[in-house]
Scaffold this motif. Structure first.
Motif, PDB file in Angstrom:
ATOM      1  N   GLU A 252       0.837  -1.193   0.000  1.00 37.83           N
ATOM      2  CA  GLU A 252       0.000   0.000   0.000  1.00 37.83           C
ATOM      3  C   GLU A 252       0.878   1.251   0.000  1.00 37.83           C
ATOM      4  O   GLU A 252       1.917   1.296   0.655  1.00 37.83           O
ATOM      5  CB  GLU A 252      -0.933   0.002   1.208  1.00 37.83           C
ATOM      6  CG  GLU A 252      -2.022  -1.042   1.107  1.00 37.83           C
ATOM      7  CD  GLU A 252      -3.087  -0.910   2.184  1.00 37.83           C
ATOM      8  OE1 GLU A 252      -3.250   0.183   2.767  1.00 37.83           O
ATOM      9  OE2 GLU A 252      -3.776  -1.915   2.413  1.00 37.83           O
ATOM     10  N   ALA A 253       0.423   2.259  -0.717  1.00 38.76           N
ATOM     11  CA  ALA A 253       1.137   3.526  -0.807  1.00 38.76           C
ATOM     12  C   ALA A 253       1.023   4.304   0.498  1.00 38.76           C
ATOM     13  O   ALA A 253       0.061   4.158   1.246  1.00 38.76           O
ATOM     14  CB  ALA A 253       0.569   4.368  -1.949  1.00 38.76           C
TER      15      ALA A 253
ATOM     16  N   ALA B 181      -7.495   8.633  -1.216  1.00 35.44           N
ATOM     17  CA  ALA B 181      -7.361   7.171  -1.199  1.00 35.44           C
ATOM     18  C   ALA B 181      -6.412   6.702  -0.101  1.00 35.44           C
ATOM     19  O   ALA B 181      -6.708   5.735   0.609  1.00 35.44           O
ATOM     20  CB  ALA B 181      -6.886   6.668  -2.552  1.00 35.44           C
ATOM     21  N   VAL B 182      -5.286   7.374   0.047  1.00 38.84           N
ATOM     22  CA  VAL B 182      -4.289   6.949   1.040  1.00 38.84           C
ATOM     23  C   VAL B 182      -4.780   7.203   2.465  1.00 38.84           C
ATOM     24  O   VAL B 182      -4.507   6.412   3.365  1.00 38.84           O
ATOM     25  CB  VAL B 182      -2.931   7.641   0.773  1.00 38.84           C
ATOM     26  CG1 VAL B 182      -1.959   7.454   1.915  1.00 38.84           C
ATOM     27  CG2 VAL B 182      -2.322   7.097  -0.520  1.00 38.84           C
ATOM     28  N   GLN B 183      -5.522   8.264   2.650  1.00 35.42           N
ATOM     29  CA  GLN B 183      -5.987   8.622   3.993  1.00 35.42           C
ATOM     30  C   GLN B 183      -7.331   7.981   4.342  1.00 35.42           C
ATOM     31  O   GLN B 183      -7.739   8.006   5.497  1.00 35.42           O
ATOM     32  CB  GLN B 183      -6.095  10.140   4.116  1.00 35.42           C
ATOM     33  CG  GLN B 183      -4.750  10.820   4.004  1.00 35.42           C
ATOM     34  CD  GLN B 183      -4.856  12.335   3.821  1.00 35.42           C
ATOM     35  OE1 GLN B 183      -5.925  12.911   3.895  1.00 35.42           O
ATOM     36  NE2 GLN B 183      -3.718  12.959   3.558  1.00 35.42           N
TER      37      GLN B 183
ATOM     38  N   ILE C 257      -4.049   2.700  -2.259  1.00 39.00           N
ATOM     39  CA  ILE C 257      -3.399   2.623  -3.562  1.00 39.00           C
ATOM     40  C   ILE C 257      -2.335   1.552  -3.437  1.00 39.00           C
ATOM     41  O   ILE C 257      -1.449   1.633  -2.575  1.00 39.00           O
ATOM     42  CB  ILE C 257      -2.789   3.971  -3.985  1.00 39.00           C
ATOM     43  CG1 ILE C 257      -3.894   5.018  -4.109  1.00 39.00           C
ATOM     44  CG2 ILE C 257      -2.011   3.815  -5.298  1.00 39.00           C
ATOM     45  CD1 ILE C 257      -3.403   6.421  -4.355  1.00 39.00           C
ATOM     46  N   LEU C 258      -2.466   0.519  -4.255  1.00 44.15           N
ATOM     47  CA  LEU C 258      -1.504  -0.576  -4.259  1.00 44.15           C
ATOM     48  C   LEU C 258      -0.386  -0.240  -5.232  1.00 44.15           C
ATOM     49  O   LEU C 258      -0.644   0.200  -6.354  1.00 44.15           O
ATOM     50  CB  LEU C 258      -2.196  -1.871  -4.658  1.00 44.15           C
ATOM     51  CG  LEU C 258      -3.413  -2.254  -3.825  1.00 44.15           C
ATOM     52  CD1 LEU C 258      -4.035  -3.537  -4.354  1.00 44.15           C
ATOM     53  CD2 LEU C 258      -3.058  -2.369  -2.353  1.00 44.15           C
ATOM     54  N   LEU C 259       0.841  -0.450  -4.793  1.00 47.17           N
ATOM     55  CA  LEU C 259       2.014  -0.153  -5.609  1.00 47.17           C
ATOM     56  C   LEU C 259       2.773  -1.427  -5.924  1.00 47.17           C
ATOM     57  O   LEU C 259       2.962  -2.269  -5.041  1.00 47.17           O
ATOM     58  CB  LEU C 259       2.977   0.775  -4.861  1.00 47.17           C
ATOM     59  CG  LEU C 259       2.434   2.076  -4.307  1.00 47.17           C
ATOM     60  CD1 LEU C 259       3.555   2.836  -3.606  1.00 47.17           C
ATOM     61  CD2 LEU C 259       1.823   2.911  -5.406  1.00 47.17           C
ATOM     62  N   LEU C 260       3.221  -1.532  -7.153  1.00 47.78           N
ATOM     63  CA  LEU C 260       4.138  -2.605  -7.547  1.00 47.78           C
ATOM     64  C   LEU C 260       5.487  -1.948  -7.762  1.00 47.78           C
ATOM     65  O   LEU C 260       5.637  -1.086  -8.638  1.00 47.78           O
ATOM     66  CB  LEU C 260       3.668  -3.284  -8.830  1.00 47.78           C
ATOM     67  CG  LEU C 260       4.629  -4.322  -9.416  1.00 47.78           C
ATOM     68  CD1 LEU C 260       4.850  -5.482  -8.443  1.00 47.78           C
ATOM     69  CD2 LEU C 260       4.110  -4.833 -10.743  1.00 47.78           C
TER      70      LEU C 260
ATOM     71  N   THR D  67       0.430   0.786 -10.413  1.00 48.00           N
ATOM     72  CA  THR D  67      -0.469   1.154  -9.328  1.00 48.00           C
ATOM     73  C   THR D  67      -1.877   0.618  -9.599  1.00 48.00           C
ATOM     74  O   THR D  67      -2.247   0.384 -10.748  1.00 48.00           O
ATOM     75  CB  THR D  67      -0.617   2.688  -9.188  1.00 48.00           C
ATOM     76  OG1 THR D  67      -1.272   3.211 -10.347  1.00 48.00           O
ATOM     77  CG2 THR D  67       0.720   3.368  -8.985  1.00 48.00           C
ATOM     78  N   ALA D  68      -2.629   0.488  -8.544  1.00 48.30           N
ATOM     79  CA  ALA D  68      -4.065   0.247  -8.626  1.00 48.30           C
ATOM     80  C   ALA D  68      -4.695   0.868  -7.390  1.00 48.30           C
ATOM     81  O   ALA D  68      -4.304   0.542  -6.267  1.00 48.30           O
ATOM     82  CB  ALA D  68      -4.391  -1.235  -8.687  1.00 48.30           C
TER      83      ALA D  68
END
Length: 136
Positions: free
Chosen positions: A5-6, A37-39, A45-48, A57-58
Motif C-alpha cells: 500500500e502507498a 485514497a491513502v488517507q 493505492i496498491l504499488l508494484l 499502481t491500482a
C-alpha cells in the motif's frame, strides 16, 4: 518485486506514473485523489515496485456494497510482463479481505485496449449506464 500500500511519501512517483500513463484529466485533481485514497479508511493505492522503481499502481476502495478499482497503471517500460494482472489480483485480494461481493471499474468509451485487458483477466461488460454530476 513487491506489492504494498502507498503512503504519503509515494505521492510524487504515483502521480508521475498516472500522468505518463494518460490517466489524469483536467477535471480530476490527482493529488486530491491520491490523498483521499491513502488517507481513507476504505481505500488504498496498491504499488508494484522493483526496488525503488515504481512499475504500477491500482487504487482500490469499497463503498459498503461493491469494491472499485481505479488508476490501474503500468509503466510503459514494464508493460507486457504480467504486472497489470498482478495488480488486478492484488486489488481483488484486497477487496475480498474486506468482504466485498463484487469488483467493478469504469473504462472510458473507446478505450478498447483497456476493455480487452479487463476481459482477459475475467471481467465482463456490465449492462449498466453510469450517471454522474460534478459537485465542485
Amino acid at each position: 518485486m513487491q506489492i504494498r500500500e502507498a503512503s504519503v511519501g509515494d505521492r510524487d512517483d504515483v502521480i508521475a506514473l498516472w500522468q505518463a500513463a494518460g490517466l489524469t484529466r483536467p477535471w480530476n485533481d490527482p493529488v486530491a485523489d491520491f490523498d483521499r485514497a491513502v488517507q481513507g479508511a476504505t481505500s488504498a493505492i496498491l504499488l508494484l515496485r522493483d526496488g525503488d522503481a515504481l512499475l504500477g499502481t491500482a487504487m482500490v476502495g469499497e463503498d459498503g456494497h461493491r469494491g472499485w478499482v481505479y488508476y490501474l497503471a503500468v509503466a510503459e517500460s514494464a508493460r507486457g510482463q504480467g504486472h497489470g494482472r498482478a495488480l488486478m489480483a492484488a486489488a481483488e485480494a484486497w477487496l475480498r479481505a474486506r468482504g466485498c461481493p463484487k469488483l467493478q471499474l469504469m473504462v472510458r468509451e473507446g478505450n478498447d485496449a483497456a476493455i480487452g485487458f479487463y476481459r482477459a483477466v475475467g471481467l465482463e461488460v456490465q449492462p449498466v449506464v453510469t450517471l454522474g454530476r460534478f459537485l465542485h
